[in-house]
Design a protein around this motif. Structure first.
Motif, PDB file in Angstrom:
ATOM      1  N   ASP A  34      13.069 102.537 -24.239  1.00  0.00           N
ATOM      2  CA  ASP A  34      11.912 102.154 -23.872  1.00  0.00           C
ATOM      3  C   ASP A  34      11.811 100.733 -24.620  1.00  0.00           C
ATOM      4  N   VAL A  35      11.259  99.660 -23.915  1.00  0.00           N
ATOM      5  CA  VAL A  35      11.400  98.392 -24.058  1.00  0.00           C
ATOM      6  C   VAL A  35      10.170  97.676 -23.977  1.00  0.00           C
ATOM      7  N   CYS A  36       9.786  96.638 -24.795  1.00  0.00           N
ATOM      8  CA  CYS A  36       8.358  96.098 -24.873  1.00  0.00           C
ATOM      9  C   CYS A  36       7.941  95.492 -23.515  1.00  0.00           C
ATOM     10  N   THR A  37       8.888  94.775 -22.819  1.00  0.00           N
ATOM     11  CA  THR A  37       8.549  94.145 -21.489  1.00  0.00           C
ATOM     12  C   THR A  37       9.367  94.807 -20.373  1.00  0.00           C
ATOM     13  N   ALA A  38       8.989  95.082 -18.979  1.00  0.00           N
ATOM     14  CA  ALA A  38       9.771  95.563 -18.350  1.00  0.00           C
ATOM     15  C   ALA A  38      11.047  94.657 -17.826  1.00  0.00           C
ATOM     16  N   PRO A  39      12.240  95.081 -18.067  1.00  0.00           N
ATOM     17  CA  PRO A  39      13.422  94.229 -18.010  1.00  0.00           C
ATOM     18  C   PRO A  39      13.725  93.608 -16.452  1.00  0.00           C
ATOM     19  N   PRO A  40      14.459  92.715 -16.405  1.00  0.00           N
ATOM     20  CA  PRO A  40      14.790  92.103 -14.871  1.00  0.00           C
ATOM     21  C   PRO A  40      15.413  93.147 -14.238  1.00  0.00           C
ATOM     22  N   LEU A  41      15.412  93.341 -12.995  1.00  0.00           N
ATOM     23  CA  LEU A  41      16.009  94.364 -11.970  1.00  0.00           C
ATOM     24  C   LEU A  41      17.499  93.947 -12.242  1.00  0.00           C
ATOM     25  N   ASP A  42      17.812  92.668 -12.335  1.00  0.00           N
ATOM     26  CA  ASP A  42      19.511  92.756 -12.452  1.00  0.00           C
ATOM     27  C   ASP A  42      19.841  93.337 -13.752  1.00  0.00           C
ATOM     28  N   THR A  43      19.325  93.139 -14.980  1.00  0.00           N
ATOM     29  CA  THR A  43      19.690  93.893 -16.202  1.00  0.00           C
ATOM     30  C   THR A  43      19.492  95.435 -15.926  1.00  0.00           C
ATOM     31  N   LEU A  44      18.525  95.896 -15.209  1.00  0.00           N
ATOM     32  CA  LEU A  44      18.521  97.442 -14.885  1.00  0.00           C
ATOM     33  C   LEU A  44      19.808  97.895 -14.026  1.00  0.00           C
ATOM     34  N   ARG A  45      20.030  96.988 -13.109  1.00  0.00           N
ATOM     35  CA  ARG A  45      21.174  97.217 -12.122  1.00  0.00           C
ATOM     36  C   ARG A  45      22.451  97.477 -13.100  1.00  0.00           C
ATOM     37  N   THR A  46      22.564  96.314 -13.858  1.00  0.00           N
ATOM     38  CA  THR A  46      23.932  96.515 -14.661  1.00  0.00           C
ATOM     39  C   THR A  46      23.913  97.781 -15.785  1.00  0.00           C
ATOM     40  N   TRP A  47      22.681  97.815 -16.520  1.00  0.00           N
ATOM     41  CA  TRP A  47      22.603  98.818 -17.487  1.00  0.00           C
ATOM     42  C   TRP A  47      22.685 100.289 -16.525  1.00  0.00           C
ATOM     43  N   ARG A  48      22.131 100.530 -15.372  1.00  0.00           N
ATOM     44  CA  ARG A  48      22.553 101.570 -14.902  1.00  0.00           C
ATOM     45  C   ARG A  48      23.929 102.184 -14.664  1.00  0.00           C
ATOM     46  N   THR A  49      24.732 101.274 -14.505  1.00  0.00           N
ATOM     47  CA  THR A  49      26.176 101.832 -14.025  1.00  0.00           C
ATOM     48  C   THR A  49      27.007 101.787 -15.631  1.00  0.00           C
ATOM     49  N   ALA A  50      26.575 100.777 -16.367  1.00  0.00           N
ATOM     50  CA  ALA A  50      27.483 100.496 -17.844  1.00  0.00           C
ATOM     51  C   ALA A  50      27.163 101.232 -19.045  1.00  0.00           C
ATOM     52  N   SER A  51      25.513 101.761 -18.959  1.00  0.00           N
ATOM     53  CA  SER A  51      24.964 102.282 -20.154  1.00  0.00           C
ATOM     54  C   SER A  51      24.975 103.796 -20.001  1.00  0.00           C
ATOM     55  N   PRO A  52      24.685 104.493 -21.049  1.00  0.00           N
ATOM     56  CA  PRO A  52      24.563 105.846 -20.977  1.00  0.00           C
ATOM     57  C   PRO A  52      23.054 106.615 -20.381  1.00  0.00           C
ATOM     58  N   TYR A  53      22.029 105.457 -20.092  1.00  0.00           N
ATOM     59  CA  TYR A  53      20.701 105.628 -20.268  1.00  0.00           C
ATOM     60  C   TYR A  53      20.519 106.003 -18.867  1.00  0.00           C
ATOM     61  N   GLY A  54      19.319 107.082 -18.566  1.00  0.00           N
ATOM     62  CA  GLY A  54      19.056 107.265 -17.245  1.00  0.00           C
ATOM     63  C   GLY A  54      17.587 107.243 -16.997  1.00  0.00           C
ATOM     64  N   ALA A  55      16.775 106.809 -18.056  1.00  0.00           N
ATOM     65  CA  ALA A  55      15.349 106.637 -17.927  1.00  0.00           C
ATOM     66  C   ALA A  55      14.673 105.622 -18.605  1.00  0.00           C
ATOM     67  N   VAL A  56      13.742 105.178 -18.262  1.00  0.00           N
ATOM     68  CA  VAL A  56      13.238 103.873 -19.019  1.00  0.00           C
ATOM     69  C   VAL A  56      11.715 103.993 -19.430  1.00  0.00           C
ATOM     70  N   GLY A  57      11.367 103.821 -20.620  1.00  0.00           N
ATOM     71  CA  GLY A  57       9.872 103.869 -20.864  1.00  0.00           C
ATOM     72  C   GLY A  57       9.212 102.405 -20.889  1.00  0.00           C
ATOM     73  N   ILE A  58       8.181 102.487 -20.009  1.00  0.00           N
ATOM     74  CA  ILE A  58       7.693 100.948 -19.485  1.00  0.00           C
ATOM     75  C   ILE A  58       6.034 101.242 -19.837  1.00  0.00           C
ATOM     76  N   TYR A  59       5.771 100.153 -20.315  1.00  0.00           N
ATOM     77  CA  TYR A  59       4.118  99.976 -20.852  1.00  0.00           C
ATOM     78  C   TYR A  59       3.380  99.438 -19.480  1.00  0.00           C
ATOM     79  N   THR A  60       2.545 100.630 -18.828  1.00  0.00           N
ATOM     80  CA  THR A  60       1.955 100.585 -17.445  1.00  0.00           C
ATOM     81  C   THR A  60       0.512 100.105 -17.538  1.00  0.00           C
ATOM     82  N   SER A  61      -0.139 100.190 -18.782  1.00  0.00           N
ATOM     83  CA  SER A  61      -1.428  99.946 -18.797  1.00  0.00           C
ATOM     84  C   SER A  61      -1.882  99.936 -20.509  1.00  0.00           C
TER      85      SER A  61
END
Length: 290
Positions: free
Chosen positions: A64-91
């Motif tokens: 989980d991260v304080c602010t929703a990351p840029p989509l380019d970051t998520l795209r890179t992390w989806r293939t390079a990191s071990p993570y498959g889910a992200v905590g986001i502050y929706t409200s």
């Protein structure tokens, strides 16, 4: 009682005083046992007969991260990191960071990459919590209605972002001191009402807190028979153990059926594919939003 002359009455009184050791209680009588008052009492609120069906259960590493990351970051992390889910502050009125990128399109594109989501709502905090960072707190006299109101806000945000029925949203209650049972009871009352209202709106209820405060009080409420309980727990214990076994404090018979998330490390900079984020590490064995 037969009549006694004054002298005889004085003698009888002296004997009685000796027998009671001067306290009015017989020397041979046991003192009354102290009755333990539970810290958290049972509260039950009406709930729908069958809670909304979980949209998806998932097991794996998340962050989980304080602010929703840029989509380019998520795209890179989806293939390079071990993570498959992200905590986001929706409200919530007390989120710590702005969310300029968090839109329905952001959710749609991140979902298409294969990401799962752990939505978080940060609203009112425990009455006894430190107000220096999050000053808005639960009013114990209004805790039930306030919990319902916050759930309505969270449900509106989920719908606006495109999260379907059965998705969970986690109520973020930061750590608070355990000195005042009334404070813990207000958190419990608020959380049960939060759960009630989310179920009525078609969503699942999650609860995030420290294992030593909010989670402990909620577990005590479950033991006492309170309901409706949140459908899943996200507990914070930074012990570097990437598991959901309860860290020795959450009993194994509570929230056991794929109903747990463990935040096991906080504020860690990590770099994958040349892109760095400062994150909290989590291990998930529970529902995610879709």
């Amino acid at each position: 009682m037969r009549y006694l002359r004054p002298a005889a009455l004085l003698a009888a009184s002296f004997v009685l005083l000796l027998a009671t050791d001067g306290t009015g209680v017989s020397a041979g009588a046991a003192a009354p046992a102290a009755v333990a008052v539970p810290r958290i009492r049972a509260v039950t609120l009406p709930d729908r007969p069958v809670p909304p069906r979980f949209r998806e259960n998932w097991t794996g590493p998340a962050f989980d991260v304080c602010t929703a990351p840029p989509l380019d970051t998520l795209r890179t992390w989806r293939t390079a990191s071990p993570y498959g889910a992200v905590g986001i502050y929706t409200s919530g009125s007390q989120r710590g960071c702005a969310q300029p990128r968090l839109t329905p399109d952001w959710v749609h594109q991140a979902r298409a990459m294969g990401w799962r989501f752990l939505p978080v709502h940060v609203g009112l905090q425990a009455p006894c919590a430190d107000p220096s960072r999050k000053p808005k707190r639960i009013d114990p006299a209004k805790a039930v209605q306030q919990g319902r109101d916050e759930a309505d806000e969270a449900a509106r945000a989920l719908r606006s972002l495109g999260f379907g029925a059965g998705s969970p949203v986690y109520l973020d209650i930061e750590a608070y001191p355990m000195r005042d049972p009334a404070c813990g009871q207000a958190v419990v009352d608020f959380t049960l009402a939060w759960t009630q209202a989310l179920h009525a709106a078609g969503y699942r209820s999650g609860f995030y807190s420290s294992l030593d405060s909010g989670i402990a009080d909620l577990a005590a409420a479950a033991r006492a028979g309170g309901s409706p309980m949140p459908d899943s727990l996200w507990y914070a214990r930074w012990d570097d153990h990437a598991d959901t076994a309860g860290s020795g404090s959450l009993d194994p018979d509570l929230w056991t059926f794929h109903q747990r998330v463990h935040q096991y490390r906080g504020n860690v900079p990590e770099t994958y594919g040349g892109v760095t984020l400062t994150i909290d590490r989590d291990q998930v064995d529970g529902p995610t939003a879709g």
